[in-house]
Design a protein around this motif. Structure first.
Motif, short mmCIF file in Angstrom:
data_model
loop_
_atom_site.label_atom_id
_atom_site.label_comp_id
_atom_site.label_asym_id
_atom_site.label_seq_id
_atom_site.Cartn_x
_atom_site.Cartn_y
_atom_site.Cartn_z
N ASP A 1 -8.89 -19.65 6.92
CA ASP A 1 -8.12 -18.90 7.92
C ASP A 1 -7.28 -19.80 8.83
OD1 ASP A 1 -7.50 -16.34 9.23
OD2 ASP A 1 -8.53 -17.23 10.95
N ILE A 2 -7.85 -20.86 9.34
CA ILE A 2 -7.14 -21.71 10.31
C ILE A 2 -6.34 -22.78 9.55
CG2 ILE A 2 -7.35 -23.23 12.28
CD1 ILE A 2 -8.07 -20.31 12.81
N GLN A 3 -5.04 -22.81 9.83
CA GLN A 3 -4.14 -23.76 9.17
C GLN A 3 -3.29 -24.48 10.22
OE1 GLN A 3 -3.96 -24.31 5.82
NE2 GLN A 3 -5.60 -22.83 5.43
N LYS A 4 -2.80 -25.64 9.86
CA LYS A 4 -1.83 -26.33 10.71
C LYS A 4 -0.55 -25.50 10.77
CE LYS A 4 -3.39 -31.08 9.94
NZ LYS A 4 -3.00 -32.43 9.45
N SER A 5 0.01 -25.40 11.94
CA SER A 5 1.23 -24.60 12.11
C SER A 5 2.37 -25.13 11.25
CB SER A 5 1.64 -24.59 13.58
OG SER A 5 0.68 -23.92 14.36
N GLU A 6 2.48 -26.44 11.13
CA GLU A 6 3.55 -27.02 10.32
C GLU A 6 3.42 -26.62 8.86
OE1 GLU A 6 3.10 -31.40 9.48
OE2 GLU A 6 1.60 -31.22 11.07
N ASN A 7 2.17 -26.47 8.36
CA ASN A 7 1.97 -26.05 6.97
C ASN A 7 2.34 -24.58 6.79
OD1 ASN A 7 1.07 -28.60 6.35
ND2 ASN A 7 -1.10 -28.07 6.47
N VAL A 8 2.02 -23.75 7.80
CA VAL A 8 2.39 -22.35 7.72
C VAL A 8 3.92 -22.21 7.71
CG1 VAL A 8 2.25 -20.10 8.86
CG2 VAL A 8 0.26 -21.62 8.86
N CYS A 9 4.58 -22.97 8.56
CA CYS A 9 6.06 -22.93 8.61
C CYS A 9 6.65 -23.38 7.28
CB CYS A 9 6.58 -23.81 9.75
SG CYS A 9 6.24 -23.15 11.39
N ARG A 10 6.04 -24.38 6.67
CA ARG A 10 6.56 -24.86 5.38
C ARG A 10 6.45 -23.78 4.31
NH1 ARG A 10 6.58 -30.41 2.32
NH2 ARG A 10 7.06 -29.63 0.25
N ILE A 11 5.34 -23.06 4.30
CA ILE A 11 5.17 -22.00 3.32
C ILE A 11 6.15 -20.86 3.58
CG2 ILE A 11 3.57 -20.22 2.51
CD1 ILE A 11 3.13 -23.05 1.35
N LEU A 12 6.42 -20.58 4.84
CA LEU A 12 7.40 -19.54 5.16
C LEU A 12 8.79 -19.93 4.68
CD1 LEU A 12 6.25 -18.60 8.78
CD2 LEU A 12 6.07 -17.17 6.74
N GLN A 13 9.07 -21.22 4.62
CA GLN A 13 10.37 -21.70 4.17
C GLN A 13 10.45 -21.87 2.65
OE1 GLN A 13 10.99 -25.44 6.13
NE2 GLN A 13 10.93 -24.58 8.18
N SER A 14 9.32 -21.84 1.98
CA SER A 14 9.24 -22.21 0.57
C SER A 14 10.05 -21.27 -0.33
CB SER A 14 7.78 -22.20 0.10
OG SER A 14 7.71 -22.49 -1.28
N ASN A 15 10.74 -21.88 -1.29
CA ASN A 15 11.47 -21.11 -2.31
C ASN A 15 10.65 -20.88 -3.56
OD1 ASN A 15 13.90 -20.95 -0.80
ND2 ASN A 15 14.38 -23.07 -1.38
N TYR A 16 9.39 -21.32 -3.54
CA TYR A 16 8.56 -21.27 -4.74
C TYR A 16 7.52 -20.16 -4.69
CZ TYR A 16 10.60 -25.92 -4.93
OH TYR A 16 11.49 -26.98 -4.93
N LEU A 17 7.72 -19.17 -3.80
CA LEU A 17 6.75 -18.09 -3.64
C LEU A 17 7.37 -16.75 -4.03
CD1 LEU A 17 5.08 -18.96 -0.23
CD2 LEU A 17 4.37 -19.60 -2.51
N VAL A 18 6.49 -15.77 -4.11
CA VAL A 18 6.91 -14.41 -4.43
C VAL A 18 7.92 -13.92 -3.38
CG1 VAL A 18 4.94 -13.43 -3.17
CG2 VAL A 18 6.08 -12.08 -4.94
N ALA A 19 8.97 -13.22 -3.83
CA ALA A 19 9.97 -12.59 -2.96
C ALA A 19 10.58 -13.56 -1.96
CB ALA A 19 9.34 -11.40 -2.23
N ALA A 20 10.76 -14.81 -2.35
CA ALA A 20 11.32 -15.81 -1.43
C ALA A 20 12.74 -15.46 -1.02
CB ALA A 20 11.30 -17.19 -2.07
N GLU A 21 13.50 -14.89 -1.94
CA GLU A 21 14.89 -14.54 -1.64
C GLU A 21 14.98 -13.23 -0.88
OE1 GLU A 21 19.16 -14.11 -4.04
OE2 GLU A 21 17.37 -14.86 -5.06
N GLU A 22 14.20 -12.23 -1.31
CA GLU A 22 14.27 -10.91 -0.69
C GLU A 22 13.82 -10.93 0.78
OE1 GLU A 22 12.61 -10.10 -4.89
OE2 GLU A 22 13.03 -11.82 -3.58
N GLU A 23 12.79 -11.74 1.08
CA GLU A 23 12.24 -11.75 2.43
C GLU A 23 12.62 -13.01 3.22
OE1 GLU A 23 8.19 -9.08 1.67
OE2 GLU A 23 8.03 -11.25 1.94
#
Length: 318
Positions: free
Chosen positions: A89-111
């Motif tokens: 559950d608890i993650q580093k904020s910088e890692n969460v931001c990186r995942i939010l920016q990632s182009n390698y996840l589901v619906a990266a373009e749509e969302e």
């Protein structure tokens, strides 16, 4: 010194390439990744002075088996490793931001816009850690500009899947869990470069390697698997595409086995580092090393002073 030898080698190659433009020149190095990068840079600077301005867009003037960069430093693999850790559950904020920016996840373009808004919302609080439960609550809020239900559901399903399978498992079972979970999260995405596709293939080979180690490790916790994967990714170097027009090949002794060269330079070899000292594993019984005593008897010979250099064979023998 190594720097002086690299300069001498680059001058030698420059002269040979002009005398014999069709020759295949081998540079065999046994000094490690950082030294190989130094050697390669010196050679390319001499052979192709404009290479420094190409920024990797053109093929290298020197062939080498890998880029010298661990695959964990590539974006596609770094994101995969981060994603696997999102079962906690608890993650580093910088890692969460990186995942939010990632182009390698589901619906990266749509969302994309919603995820950007979520990142901006997080950065306002400047917290070093962030709860994924809180993240899912925000991403699932239809009334907010950071509403991203596809990513929210994917992360929630992954954490639920992990909780249902969190008990110790064999490495083979964890490997299957990893591949299935990453696929559900949409990794590695739909739009990959050729280099990224090659790196993803290396990842799958690495996971297969992990799965086959179960006979030694038995049942382990997922945290141990994550640690093992990170270590494997740090030890696995990104493969480099071959340039068939390059005249020079920079390789290790193992990579050069069976290859033919018109000229060879063994850079960095001396009686202190070649052959490599025998270091058997303390966990493997001695009967598995029937020739160990003979190797130890031969080892002092490697430390004897080298009196004269013999012309190397044009074919590296195994």
């Amino acid at each position: 010194s190594l720097d002086e030898e690299c300069q001498a080698c680059s001058v030698w190659i420059d002269q040979l390439s002009k005398q014999d433009p069709c020759a295949h020149i081998g540079v065999i190095s046994n000094k490690g990744i950082s030294s190989d990068r130094k050697i390669r840079n010196e050679l390319e600077k001499k052979l192709d002075p404009a290479a420094i301005l190409q920024l990797g867009t053109l093929q290298s003037a020197v062939n080498h088996a890998n880029s010298g960069m661990p695959i964990i430093k590539t974006a596609v693999i770094a994101d995969a490793v981060l994603l696997l850790g999102f079962c906690f559950d608890i993650q580093k904020s910088e890692n969460v931001c990186r995942i939010l920016q990632s182009n390698y996840l589901v619906a990266a373009e749509e969302e994309q816009e919603a995820r950007l808004q979520m990142e901006l919302f997080m950065r306002r609080f400047a917290s070093s850690e962030y709860s994924l439960s809180e993240l899912n609550r925000h991403l699932g809020n239809e009334k907010k500009p950071f509403y991203a239900p596809i990513l929210s559901n994917a992360l929630l399903q992954y954490r639920s899947h992990f909780r249902a399978n969190s008990q110790p498992k064999t490495t083979n079972e964890w490997a299957a869990f990893i591949e299935e979970s990453l696929q559900e999260l949409g990794w590695p995405g739909a739009y990959l470069t050729d280099a990224e596709k090659d790196t993803v293939r290396q990842w799958h080979e690495l996971v297969e390697q992990l799965a086959s180690s179960g006979i030694y490790l038995g049942q382990v916790q997922f945290q141990s698997i994550l640690t093992k994967i990170k270590l494997l990714c740090r030890d696995t170097l990104q493969k480099h595409p071959t340039n068939n027009t390059a005249q020079v090949s920079l390789l290790t002794p193992n990579e050069a086995i069976g290859l033919n060269f018109d000229y060879i330079w063994f850079v960095g070899f001396d009686n202190n580092n070649w052959p490599t000292p025998v270091t058997p594993s303390p966990f493997v019984p001695l009967p598995f090393f029937p020739s160990l005593r003979r190797l130890r008897q031969l080892q002092p010979c490697a430390r004897a002073p080298l009196r004269r250099a013999h012309p190397p064979s044009r074919r590296i023998q195994s």
